[in-house]
Scaffold this motif. Structure first.
Motif, PDB file in Angstrom:
ATOM      1  N   PHE A   1       0.815  -1.215   0.000  1.00 22.19           N
ATOM      2  CA  PHE A   1       0.000   0.000   0.000  1.00 22.19           C
ATOM      3  C   PHE A   1       0.852   1.271   0.000  1.00 22.19           C
ATOM      4  N   SER A   2       2.012   1.229   0.657  1.00 19.14           N
ATOM      5  CA  SER A   2       2.825   2.432   0.824  1.00 19.14           C
ATOM      6  C   SER A   2       3.902   2.603  -0.238  1.00 19.14           C
ATOM      7  N   SER A   3       4.252   1.498  -0.895  1.00 14.67           N
ATOM      8  CA  SER A   3       5.374   1.471  -1.847  1.00 14.67           C
ATOM      9  C   SER A   3       6.716   1.723  -1.163  1.00 14.67           C
ATOM     10  N   ASN A   4       6.735   1.652   0.163  1.00 15.67           N
ATOM     11  CA  ASN A   4       7.996   1.741   0.904  1.00 15.67           C
ATOM     12  C   ASN A   4       8.669   0.371   0.930  1.00 15.67           C
ATOM     13  N   PRO A   5       9.980   0.326   0.991  1.00  9.96           N
ATOM     14  CA  PRO A   5      10.656  -0.959   1.118  1.00  9.96           C
ATOM     15  C   PRO A   5      10.392  -1.570   2.491  1.00  9.96           C
ATOM     16  N   ALA A   6      10.398  -2.878   2.553  1.00 13.82           N
ATOM     17  CA  ALA A   6      10.139  -3.567   3.820  1.00 13.82           C
ATOM     18  C   ALA A   6      11.150  -3.164   4.888  1.00 13.82           C
ATOM     19  N   ALA A   7      12.374  -2.854   4.457  1.00 11.94           N
ATOM     20  CA  ALA A   7      13.419  -2.481   5.416  1.00 11.94           C
ATOM     21  C   ALA A   7      13.140  -1.150   6.094  1.00 11.94           C
ATOM     22  N   ALA A   8      12.210  -0.363   5.545  1.00 10.59           N
ATOM     23  CA  ALA A   8      11.927   0.962   6.103  1.00 10.59           C
ATOM     24  C   ALA A   8      10.941   0.912   7.276  1.00 10.59           C
ATOM     25  N   ILE A   9      10.374  -0.257   7.544  1.00  6.98           N
ATOM     26  CA  ILE A   9       9.415  -0.386   8.646  1.00  6.98           C
ATOM     27  C   ILE A   9      10.129  -0.190   9.980  1.00  6.98           C
ATOM     28  N   THR A  10       9.574   0.679  10.809  1.00  7.43           N
ATOM     29  CA  THR A  10      10.198   0.969  12.105  1.00  7.43           C
ATOM     30  C   THR A  10       9.507   0.277  13.270  1.00  7.43           C
ATOM     31  N   ASP A  11       8.202   0.027  13.149  1.00 12.07           N
ATOM     32  CA  ASP A  11       7.500  -0.669  14.228  1.00 12.07           C
ATOM     33  C   ASP A  11       6.235  -1.312  13.697  1.00 12.07           C
ATOM     34  N   THR A  12       5.862  -2.410  14.341  1.00 11.24           N
ATOM     35  CA  THR A  12       4.646  -3.143  13.994  1.00 11.24           C
ATOM     36  C   THR A  12       3.953  -3.538  15.285  1.00 11.24           C
ATOM     37  N   SER A  13       2.689  -3.160  15.446  1.00 15.23           N
ATOM     38  CA  SER A  13       1.978  -3.472  16.680  1.00 15.23           C
ATOM     39  C   SER A  13       0.543  -3.893  16.377  1.00 15.23           C
ATOM     40  N   TYR A  14       0.014  -4.731  17.241  1.00 20.46           N
ATOM     41  CA  TYR A  14      -1.320  -5.291  17.083  1.00 20.46           C
ATOM     42  C   TYR A  14      -2.322  -4.408  17.819  1.00 20.46           C
ATOM     43  N   VAL A  15      -3.387  -3.992  17.149  1.00 22.96           N
ATOM     44  CA  VAL A  15      -4.378  -3.078  17.723  1.00 22.96           C
ATOM     45  C   VAL A  15      -5.701  -3.827  17.870  1.00 22.96           C
ATOM     46  N   THR A  16      -6.168  -3.942  19.093  1.00 16.09           N
ATOM     47  CA  THR A  16      -7.400  -4.688  19.361  1.00 16.09           C
ATOM     48  C   THR A  16      -8.530  -3.816  19.885  1.00 16.09           C
ATOM     49  N   GLN A  17      -8.266  -2.529  20.117  1.00 10.92           N
ATOM     50  CA  GLN A  17      -9.331  -1.624  20.550  1.00 10.92           C
ATOM     51  C   GLN A  17      -9.069  -0.225  20.011  1.00 10.92           C
ATOM     52  N   PHE A  18     -10.122   0.561  19.931  1.00  3.39           N
ATOM     53  CA  PHE A  18     -10.004   1.905  19.373  1.00  3.39           C
ATOM     54  C   PHE A  18      -9.332   2.838  20.373  1.00  3.39           C
ATOM     55  N   ASN A  19      -8.695   3.881  19.821  1.00  3.25           N
ATOM     56  CA  ASN A  19      -8.058   4.903  20.646  1.00  3.25           C
ATOM     57  C   ASN A  19      -8.215   6.243  19.936  1.00  3.25           C
ATOM     58  N   ASP A  20      -7.545   7.276  20.436  1.00  9.38           N
ATOM     59  CA  ASP A  20      -7.728   8.612  19.854  1.00  9.38           C
ATOM     60  C   ASP A  20      -7.175   8.712  18.438  1.00  9.38           C
ATOM     61  N   GLU A  21      -6.163   7.926  18.114  1.00  8.17           N
ATOM     62  CA  GLU A  21      -5.609   7.970  16.754  1.00  8.17           C
ATOM     63  C   GLU A  21      -6.380   7.037  15.826  1.00  8.17           C
ATOM     64  N   TYR A  22      -6.624   5.824  16.287  1.00  8.52           N
ATOM     65  CA  TYR A  22      -7.399   4.860  15.498  1.00  8.52           C
ATOM     66  C   TYR A  22      -8.741   4.689  16.209  1.00  8.52           C
ATOM     67  N   ASN A  23      -9.754   5.432  15.719  1.00  7.19           N
ATOM     68  CA  ASN A  23     -10.993   5.524  16.493  1.00  7.19           C
ATOM     69  C   ASN A  23     -12.141   4.743  15.876  1.00  7.19           C
ATOM     70  N   PHE A  24     -13.295   4.849  16.543  1.00  7.07           N
ATOM     71  CA  PHE A  24     -14.467   4.059  16.165  1.00  7.07           C
ATOM     72  C   PHE A  24     -14.876   4.280  14.714  1.00  7.07           C
ATOM     73  N   ALA A  25     -14.615   5.467  14.179  1.00 11.50           N
ATOM     74  CA  ALA A  25     -14.991   5.766  12.793  1.00 11.50           C
ATOM     75  C   ALA A  25     -14.211   4.919  11.795  1.00 11.50           C
ATOM     76  N   ASP A  26     -13.099   4.318  12.221  1.00 13.15           N
ATOM     77  CA  ASP A  26     -12.306   3.480  11.322  1.00 13.15           C
ATOM     78  C   ASP A  26     -12.858   2.062  11.223  1.00 13.15           C
TER      79      ASP A  26
END
Length: 517
Positions: free
Chosen positions: A390-415
Motif C-alpha cells: 500500500f505504501s510502496s515503501n521498502p520492507a526495510a523501512a518499517i520501524t514498528d509493527t503493533s497489534y491493535v485490538t481496541q479503538f483509541n484517539d488515533e485509530y478511532n471508532f470511525a475506522d
C-alpha cells in the motif's frame, strides 16, 4: 477601536446565531441517540471449529465441477449445521457458495447467508458447538434423501422462530441511512417484520455486523443529519464542508471577540434598565460557555476542512489469483502444523509464495502451501507485506509493527475495523498504515500532520477528555455545555431585539419631537 470590535462582534453573532443554535440543539440530541440504539443480541458471532468430516468434497473438485479455473479468495461458512465454501470469483461482487458435501452451488447463496447472519446478530446464535459437530449426511451417488442446499435454504426461508425477514438487499454504495462513516461495503440490508422496523446491515464476506437501525433511531438520525451535518447542503458536494468550516470558524472568531469585550469593559448596574440587564445576562452566560464554544467551533471547523480531502482508503486492498488446482485444503497437514482446532481457512500470497491462512481461537497462523512449514509471527509478517504494497515503501523501512485490538484517539471508532495491525515508517511525517490481515485491506493511513485533527475532534468535539468519568458523565457534560450554548445564543438574541426596539422607539420619539419643534 473597541466600538468597532463591538459592532463586528454583534454583526458576526447575528450571522452565526442560527447555525450555532442548530448545532447545539442537535448536539444535545447526540448523547440521547447513542443511548437508544436498536437492541441486538450480539455484534460478534462465536467462531465454529471445523470438523473435517463435514468436508466430503474438496474445493478444487467443487470448482472444477462448475468449470471455474481460478478464484480471488475463499473461506468456509455454515448455515445452521450445513457447511459451504464461500468463494470470491474475480471481478464479481457477490461470492458463490458451494456445498462441502457434494460441491453443489447454493442458489442465491449470499442473499440467504446475509439473512442467516442478520438473524444471528438480532436474536443470538441458533446452534451450539455440539450441534455443529453433528455428523453430516453422506453424499451418495443418485441420492435425493438429503440435499444440503435445500436444507440451508429451508433453514433461512422457513424459520419459525423470531421475526420474519421483510426484505434483504445488497448495498454497493452509501445512502442517507447507511452513511459513509460506516465504511464497510458491500453490505446487505436485512429488514425484519417487527413493530420497530429494525434493519440489520451485515458484511457477508467477514461475518461482520456493520450497523443497525430502527424507526425510533431513524427519526433522531434524520433530525441530526439535517440540523448538525446539514445534509440539505449535499447538493454542493465537497463545497458543503467548506461552508461548514467557514461558519464554524466565524463562530470561533466571534467567541474570541466576545471574550475580548468581556475582559476590556466593565458591566454597569442595570437600575431597572432592560437593555443593560439583558447585556449583563449575556456577558456572564457567554463567558461561562465560551470555553466550550471555542472547543467545539475550532474542532468542528478543523474537521470540516479535513473532509475536503478525498478519502482513498477503500482503493487499497490486495486481490488474490488462486488456481482451482491449488486450493484443496489439507486439513491433516494444517492440524499437524498449528496444533490447534481450525475455525477457518483461506489462502494468501506473501513474497515467497502462497500460504494457508489458518484461523484458530488464538489468532491467525500461516502455513506454507509448498512445504507445510509454520511461518513464525505470520500475521505480523503479512501485515508488513500489505503495508509495503500500500505504501510502496521498502520492507526495510518499517520501524514498528503493533497489534491493535481496541479503538483509541488515533485509530478511532470511525475506522470500524478491528483487530488491525499498525505498521509505522520514518518517512512522510512518520506515516502509519493500519491494515486488516483477515481481508487484506487498508483501514486507514495517518501521519503526524493528521493526528492533531483526529485528537482535536475526539477530545474537544466529542468530549473524550471526560472518558475518565465514564460514558454517563461524559454525556451529561456534553449535554450541559450544549445547553449553555443555547442559553448564550438566546440571551444574545434577546439583547439584540431589546436594543433594536429601543433604537427604533428612540428614532420615533426624535422624529415626533422634530415635527412639533
Amino acid at each position: 477601536m473597541k466600538k468597532n470590535i463591538y459592532k463586528l462582534h454583534r454583526t458576526l453573532s447575528l450571522i452565526i446565531a442560527l447555525p450555532v443554535l442548530l448545532w447545539a440543539i442537535s448536539g444535545f440530541m447526540h448523547p440521547l441517540m447513542t443511548n437508544i440504539r436498536p437492541q441486538v443480541a450480539t455484534q460478534v458471532l462465536p467462531a465454529r471449529t471445523i470438523d473435517s468430516a463435514h468436508i466430503q468434497t474438496t474445493l478444487t473438485a467443487a470448482l472444477q465441477k462448475h468449470h471455474i479455473d481460478s478464484i480471488s479468495s475463499f473461506r468456509l461458512v455454515h448455515i445452521d449445521t450445513t457447511w459451504f465454501y464461500q468463494v470470491q470469483a474475480p471481478g464479481k461482487t457477490e461470492p458463490l457458495y458451494f456445498s462441502t458435501i457434494n460441491g453443489k452451488i447454493l442458489t442465491a447463496g449470499d442473499w440467504l447467508y446475509a439473512q442467516y447472519l442478520a438473524r444471528q446478530f438480532l436474536e443470538g446464535p441458533a446452534i451450539t458447538d455440539s450441534a455443529a459437530a453433528l455428523p453430516p449426511a453422506r453424499a451418495e451417488a443418485g441420492s435425493t434423501a438429503h440435499d444440503c442446499c435445500d436444507a440451508a435454504t429451508s433453514c433461512v426461508l422457513n424459520n419459525v422462530k423470531g421475526a420474519k425477514v421483510h426484505d434483504a438487499s445488497m448495498l454497493t454504495a452509501f445512502d442517507p441511512e447507511y452513511k459513509e462513516v460506516n465504511r464497510l461495503l458491500p453490505v446487505y440490508k436485512v429488514s425484519f417484520e417487527r413493530m420497530d422496523g429494525i434493519r440489520i446491515y451485515v458484511e457477508t464476506t467477514s461475518d461482520r455486523f456493520a450497523f443497525a437501525m430502527d424507526n425510533r433511531r431513524a427519526v433522531f438520525d434524520r433530525v441530526f443529519r439535517y440540523l448538525h451535518t446539514w445534509d440539505w447542503l449535499n447538493l454542493l458536494g465537497k463545497a458543503k464542508h467548506f461552508v461548514l468550516a467557514c461558519i464554524a470558524a466565524i463562530a470561533f472568531i466571534t467567541s474570541i471577540l466576545g471574550l475580548y469585550i468581556f475582559f476590556t469593559t466593565k458591566s454597569n448596574g442595570s437600575n431597572g434598565n432592560s437593555l443593560v440587564k439583558a447585556r449583563r445576562y449575556h456577558r456572564y452566560t457567554a463567558v461561562i460557555a465560551s470555553l466550550f464554544t471555542l472547543m467545539w467551533t475550532l474542532s468542528g471547523s478543523y474537521y470540516a476542512f479535513s473532509k475536503l480531502q478525498t478519502d482513498t482508503r477503500d482503493r487499497y486492498f490486495v486481490t488474490g489469483h488462486l488456481a482451482a488446482t491449488d486450493v484443496s485444503i489439507p486439513f491433516g497437514m494444517l492440524a499437524q502444523a498449528i496444533k490447534a482446532p481450525v475455525n477457518n481457512v483461506s489462502m494468501v500470497h506473501l513474497q515467497d509464495g502462497n500460504y494457508w491462512q489458518v484461523y484458530t481461537k488464538n489468532g491467525i497462523q500461516y502455513v506454507a502451501a509448498a512445504t507445510g512449514a509454520l511461518l513464525p509471527h505470520g500475521d505480523a509478517q503479512y501485515a508488513q507485506y500489505l503495508a509495503t504494497q500500500f505504501s510502496s515503501n521498502p520492507a526495510a523501512a518499517i520501524t514498528d509493527t503493533s497489534y491493535v485490538t481496541q479503538f483509541n484517539d488515533e485509530y478511532n471508532f470511525a475506522d470500524k475495523r478491528l483487530p488491525v495491525w499498525k505498521v509505522g515508517y520514518n518517512s512522510r511525517h512518520h506515516e502509519r498504515y493500519y491494515v486488516e490481515t483477515s481481508t487484506g485491506r487498508l483501514s486507514v493511513r495517518v501521519d503526524d500532520l493528521e493526528v492533531p485533527q483526529g485528537y482535536s475532534f475526539a477530545l474537544f468535539h466529542k468530549h473524550h477528555f471526560m472518558d475518565w468519568g465514564g460514558k454517563a458523565l461524559r454525556d451529561f457534560s456534553t449535554m450541559f455545555w450544549v445547553l449553555m450554548q443555547v442559553i448564550m445564543v438566546v440571551v444574545g438574541l434577546t439583547l439584540y431585539v431589546v436594543w433594536k426596539l429601543r433604537t427604533r422607539k428612540g428614532r420615533k420619539v426624535g422624529t415626533a419631537s422634530a415635527a412639533h419643534g
